[in-house]
Design a protein around this motif. Sequence first.
Motif, PDB file in Angstrom:
ATOM      1  N   SER A  29      31.401  25.375  10.985  1.00 19.64           N
ATOM      2  CA  SER A  29      30.533  24.860  12.042  1.00 19.64           C
ATOM      3  C   SER A  29      30.903  25.509  13.377  1.00 19.64           C
ATOM      4  O   SER A  29      32.005  25.329  13.883  1.00 19.64           O
ATOM      5  N   LYS A  30      29.938  26.242  13.927  1.00 18.13           N
ATOM      6  CA  LYS A  30      30.164  26.861  15.238  1.00 18.13           C
ATOM      7  C   LYS A  30      30.325  25.762  16.295  1.00 18.13           C
ATOM      8  O   LYS A  30      31.102  25.894  17.235  1.00 18.13           O
ATOM      9  N   SER A  31      29.578  24.661  16.088  1.00 15.19           N
ATOM     10  CA  SER A  31      29.644  23.546  17.037  1.00 15.19           C
ATOM     11  C   SER A  31      31.062  23.013  17.151  1.00 15.19           C
ATOM     12  O   SER A  31      31.540  22.704  18.247  1.00 15.19           O
ATOM     13  N   ASP A  32      31.737  22.909  16.016  1.00 16.19           N
ATOM     14  CA  ASP A  32      33.093  22.371  16.013  1.00 16.19           C
ATOM     15  C   ASP A  32      34.016  23.284  16.831  1.00 16.19           C
ATOM     16  O   ASP A  32      34.867  22.808  17.591  1.00 16.19           O
ATOM     17  N   ALA A  33      33.822  24.594  16.661  1.00 17.88           N
ATOM     18  CA  ALA A  33      34.642  25.552  17.427  1.00 17.88           C
ATOM     19  C   ALA A  33      34.352  25.423  18.916  1.00 17.88           C
ATOM     20  O   ALA A  33      35.271  25.436  19.752  1.00 17.88           O
ATOM     21  N   GLY A  42      29.066  13.649  23.818  1.00 13.86           N
ATOM     22  CA  GLY A  42      29.944  13.883  22.659  1.00 13.86           C
ATOM     23  C   GLY A  42      30.013  15.318  22.198  1.00 13.86           C
ATOM     24  O   GLY A  42      30.382  15.583  21.049  1.00 13.86           O
ATOM     25  N   GLY A  43      29.621  16.263  23.053  1.00 11.03           N
ATOM     26  CA  GLY A  43      29.734  17.682  22.702  1.00 11.03           C
ATOM     27  C   GLY A  43      28.655  18.129  21.734  1.00 11.03           C
ATOM     28  O   GLY A  43      27.634  17.451  21.556  1.00 11.03           O
ATOM     29  N   TYR A  44      28.885  19.284  21.135  1.00  6.64           N
ATOM     30  CA  TYR A  44      27.912  19.826  20.174  1.00  6.64           C
ATOM     31  C   TYR A  44      27.928  18.999  18.890  1.00  6.64           C
ATOM     32  O   TYR A  44      28.985  18.513  18.471  1.00  6.64           O
ATOM     33  N   HIS A  45      26.775  18.875  18.258  1.00  8.51           N
ATOM     34  CA  HIS A  45      26.639  18.119  17.016  1.00  8.51           C
ATOM     35  C   HIS A  45      27.006  19.052  15.865  1.00  8.51           C
ATOM     36  O   HIS A  45      26.386  20.108  15.699  1.00  8.51           O
ATOM     37  N   ILE A  46      27.988  18.670  15.064  1.00  6.68           N
ATOM     38  CA  ILE A  46      28.469  19.645  14.077  1.00  6.68           C
ATOM     39  C   ILE A  46      27.541  19.804  12.867  1.00  6.68           C
ATOM     40  O   ILE A  46      27.659  20.749  12.124  1.00  6.68           O
ATOM     41  N   GLY A  47      26.591  18.912  12.701  1.00  9.04           N
ATOM     42  CA  GLY A  47      25.731  19.038  11.517  1.00  9.04           C
ATOM     43  C   GLY A  47      24.507  19.905  11.733  1.00  9.04           C
ATOM     44  O   GLY A  47      23.657  20.010  10.864  1.00  9.04           O
ATOM     45  N   PHE A  48      24.407  20.548  12.890  1.00  3.67           N
ATOM     46  CA  PHE A  48      23.167  21.259  13.204  1.00  3.67           C
ATOM     47  C   PHE A  48      23.325  22.769  13.181  1.00  3.67           C
ATOM     48  O   PHE A  48      24.339  23.310  13.632  1.00  3.67           O
ATOM     49  N   ALA A  97      13.398  22.837  12.959  1.00  2.00           N
ATOM     50  CA  ALA A  97      12.839  21.727  12.173  1.00  2.00           C
ATOM     51  C   ALA A  97      13.800  20.537  12.191  1.00  2.00           C
ATOM     52  O   ALA A  97      13.383  19.384  12.395  1.00  2.00           O
ATOM     53  N   GLN A  98      15.064  20.843  12.017  1.00  2.00           N
ATOM     54  CA  GLN A  98      16.101  19.798  11.978  1.00  2.00           C
ATOM     55  C   GLN A  98      16.136  19.020  13.294  1.00  2.00           C
ATOM     56  O   GLN A  98      16.199  17.792  13.313  1.00  2.00           O
ATOM     57  N   ASN A  99      16.065  19.772  14.394  1.00  2.00           N
ATOM     58  CA  ASN A  99      16.145  19.138  15.710  1.00  2.00           C
ATOM     59  C   ASN A  99      14.926  18.265  15.984  1.00  2.00           C
ATOM     60  O   ASN A  99      15.055  17.127  16.445  1.00  2.00           O
ATOM     61  N   LEU A 100      13.744  18.807  15.679  1.00  2.00           N
ATOM     62  CA  LEU A 100      12.522  18.039  15.929  1.00  2.00           C
ATOM     63  C   LEU A 100      12.510  16.771  15.070  1.00  2.00           C
ATOM     64  O   LEU A 100      12.104  15.703  15.529  1.00  2.00           O
ATOM     65  N   TYR A 101      12.963  16.910  13.845  1.00  6.44           N
ATOM     66  CA  TYR A 101      12.969  15.764  12.942  1.00  6.44           C
ATOM     67  C   TYR A 101      13.993  14.720  13.409  1.00  6.44           C
ATOM     68  O   TYR A 101      13.698  13.529  13.474  1.00  6.44           O
ATOM     69  N   PHE A 106      14.744  23.410   4.862  1.00 11.97           N
ATOM     70  CA  PHE A 106      15.106  22.165   5.532  1.00 11.97           C
ATOM     71  C   PHE A 106      14.510  20.967   4.800  1.00 11.97           C
ATOM     72  O   PHE A 106      15.227  20.014   4.469  1.00 11.97           O
ATOM     73  N   PHE A 107      13.210  21.034   4.524  1.00 12.97           N
ATOM     74  CA  PHE A 107      12.563  19.857   3.946  1.00 12.97           C
ATOM     75  C   PHE A 107      12.984  19.630   2.491  1.00 12.97           C
ATOM     76  O   PHE A 107      12.935  18.524   2.002  1.00 12.97           O
ATOM     77  N   LEU A 108      13.379  20.717   1.807  1.00 16.20           N
ATOM     78  CA  LEU A 108      13.855  20.518   0.437  1.00 16.20           C
ATOM     79  C   LEU A 108      15.375  20.450   0.373  1.00 16.20           C
ATOM     80  O   LEU A 108      15.970  20.517  -0.696  1.00 16.20           O
ATOM     81  N   ASN A 109      15.961  20.369   1.588  1.00 18.01           N
ATOM     82  CA  ASN A 109      17.405  20.187   1.701  1.00 18.01           C
ATOM     83  C   ASN A 109      18.214  21.257   0.970  1.00 18.01           C
ATOM     84  O   ASN A 109      19.200  20.971   0.313  1.00 18.01           O
ATOM     85  N   LYS A 110      17.715  22.496   1.072  1.00 15.32           N
ATOM     86  CA  LYS A 110      18.458  23.596   0.453  1.00 15.32           C
ATOM     87  C   LYS A 110      19.726  23.841   1.263  1.00 15.32           C
ATOM     88  O   LYS A 110      19.805  23.490   2.438  1.00 15.32           O
ATOM     89  N   GLU A 111      20.674  24.550   0.667  1.00 16.02           N
ATOM     90  CA  GLU A 111      21.972  24.777   1.309  1.00 16.02           C
ATOM     91  C   GLU A 111      21.777  25.537   2.626  1.00 16.02           C
ATOM     92  O   GLU A 111      20.985  26.474   2.710  1.00 16.02           O
ATOM     93  N   LYS A 112      22.501  25.105   3.660  1.00 14.00           N
ATOM     94  CA  LYS A 112      22.403  25.819   4.933  1.00 14.00           C
ATOM     95  C   LYS A 112      23.509  26.861   5.034  1.00 14.00           C
ATOM     96  O   LYS A 112      24.656  26.604   4.694  1.00 14.00           O
ATOM     97  N   LYS A 113      23.094  28.043   5.471  1.00 14.38           N
ATOM     98  CA  LYS A 113      24.070  29.131   5.543  1.00 14.38           C
ATOM     99  C   LYS A 113      24.048  29.753   6.922  1.00 14.38           C
ATOM    100  O   LYS A 113      22.999  29.868   7.545  1.00 14.38           O
ATOM    101  N   TRP A 114      25.200  30.194   7.379  1.00  8.03           N
ATOM    102  CA  TRP A 114      25.233  30.942   8.631  1.00  8.03           C
ATOM    103  C   TRP A 114      24.966  32.417   8.374  1.00  8.03           C
ATOM    104  O   TRP A 114      24.415  33.118   9.179  1.00  8.03           O
TER     105      TRP A 114
END
Lengths: 472, 298
Positions: free
Chosen positions: A149-153, A268-274, A329-333, A451-459
């Motif tokens: 997670s880039k957010s965590d860094a 609370g800083g950056y959201h690590i799930g995004f 999509a994630q953010n709008l949702y 996103f909508f089919l919850n496929k794996e997220k990759k950087w």
Amino acid sequence: METLVKQIEVGLAIYALIYLALYLIQALLSIAAINKYFLYNDFFHKSILIRSNNSRGISIIAPAYNEGKTIVSNILSLLSQEYPKYEIVIVNDGSSDNTMEQLIEKFELIKIDHETNSDIPTAAIFGYYRSKNPIYYKLLVVDKANIRSKSDALNAGINASKYDLIVCVDVDCILRNDSLATLVKPFLKEPDKVIATGAAIRLSNSSEFKHGTIVTSKYPKNWLARFQELEYIRSFRYGRMALSKLNGLLLVSGALGMFDKKRVIEVGGYHIGFLGEDLELITRIRKHLHEKKTKFKIVYLPESLCWTEGPTDIKTFINQRVRWARGLAQNLYHHRDMFFNPKYGRTGLLAFPYFLLFEFALPIIELLGLLVILADLFFFGLDVYFLFLVSLTTYLVFTTFTLISIYIDQLIYKQFQGIKDMVSIIAMVLIEPFIYHPLLIYSCLKGYYNFFLNKEKKWGVMERTGFTESTL
Amino acid sequence: MNRTLIIFHRDHTAYALEHIFIPLLLLAVIGLVFFILYYRLSDDKQDKTKVKEKQFVELFLIRYFFEGLNTEERKAELDYFKNNEVRKNPKTIKLLIEHLIHIKKNILETPNDLVQEIVEAFDLYNTFNRQIKFGNNYQKIIAIQHSQTLHNHLALPYLKPLLKSKQFEIRSNVLKAMVVASNFDTTIIANYPEPLKEVELLMLAELYQNRRESVRTEFNTWLDSQNENLIQLCLMVAINLNVAIDNRKLQLLILHENKKIASQALTLLLAQFKEDLKISDVSSSAGASKAIAHLVLN
């Protein structure tokens, strides 16, 4: 069925007209904003900031993951900022290559005890490092565990930083050496109101650099990078400037953005799930400040302050855009409660609907248009000549808008030096809708699907080629 | 629905697209392509011309300032420049002003009487005053800045009304120019109707710090004035010049209700204890804690 298709056609036509009208409004707003910026920009010379001991302190936070090949030159570039009071916080995000070893060796780092100034939760911190060499006194390295997670860094960097203003950058970015002095100006003018500033980003592919700063900006040689440069020009010269004028910006690019640290910590800083952590952070800060009924401003500057390397192969490019689309999509949702919600002021009534209807929905609408054409072709009869006229009109409208954005860009900076570059860029404008646009639409749709089919997220991983060192 | 369908009636739409929109857009695209290329080419040409003009101006100023000419020779140089270069191309005057400003700002030993001769020969004060009064906001700001650098004392009547300008950028530059025109009289700052913004304080601090020795003697008066604008300015100038201020006054100021004043006073205190306490970084909270502890214990 035929009636339904015809109704969809009318709906699409109305959408297209509104979209074009909005584009025109954006162009006008953007020209007004750029004009105002340059009208008043000279009121305060950056040199005053550079010479003063009273300048605001700024912490540059740059996460690094497996950047062993380029990390040293990247840090040297960040160290060349013309600003009196800043620090660089490099967060080694559990790199599996020799990034940390490179840092320790080249910058003579030693482990230190370091007091953090905030406590946003992050993954385990292995240690803080500073250089023994006083030349690098501005450098602080945070070594932490990687949780993908880039957010965590970024959060670890925020915790370790000591100044009230933070600049979050991608470590591979090359900044113009007055970037800090330029980005901080709106904060000095309206200290209680401005919460973030951003600026235009350009592609560094093929440009020449010396001692970590840009010497010559060149139009990229790679065809994919050429299209991206074009897209960046259009996006920064129109969309962002127009939204900035309306104080409706939802995005300050993750590649370069300055923030009031207090506001970032408050939420609370950056959201690590995004995946689109930059977009999400701004959305959350806006939401928080609307709830607190606090007036705020996010400012975009029409100056090109940051150069980043764009992907040059289709696979990497599509991966990047799929990630961006998924992030959108994630953010709008996630923040769907803000839509048309008057409680969230212009964010709920203007910025969010705009992002949903004209950023998120556009690829879907285009796909729908294509399906309608196919339905007409196979079942209801296609008026080929009419389709040709509509397509040609749309093509010409967008070409006109893109050409205007190039003209504005030239007016501001003469970014590209030679006539050859100009001819190339114009040629790319003419073919962009046939080659680049379909790629973009495909990537966006794939991102939404994932996103909508919850496929794996990759950087994804982008192989860096580094920068061309000028021989001047 | 039917009404909407009429608007989008294919025949009408096709006619409008074919006979109006597409030809117009095509013209726009072709026009823009040529315009961008022409702009690029003509701009390159203009750049070359500008380089030549710049050289003429630079040569003139070098001869005028640095070749030890006597009064008559200088007058001849001025007349030649005026009757040839400026008459041929009135835009040269803009370049001359830019260079003059540059010299004035960057070369400390610039003889003021020679600058004044050029200012008078080209009637620059009146040019600036006209721009301050009638120019657009950009011209106003530039003319105000030039007036300040070239000590345009005639500008005061034109500047005063602009102190109430709605445009912050104009107001702040006017304040700065008026401070210079009034020979650094602090009454203007003390009477300024609102708290100065950080950016204004930075500009003013730089102005005052250039007066180094004379400004130090005024610190106590400023601190005693109870005027927050003046106190902040005093602390900022002291920080810029890295000079010590009475410790007791600083100790009182770190409790000031204006947080900015308090933090600036603390910065100054930290700087004073830096050597004694071996604080490497006065901006760090560890450094601040050490200094406060030192204060409490003593």
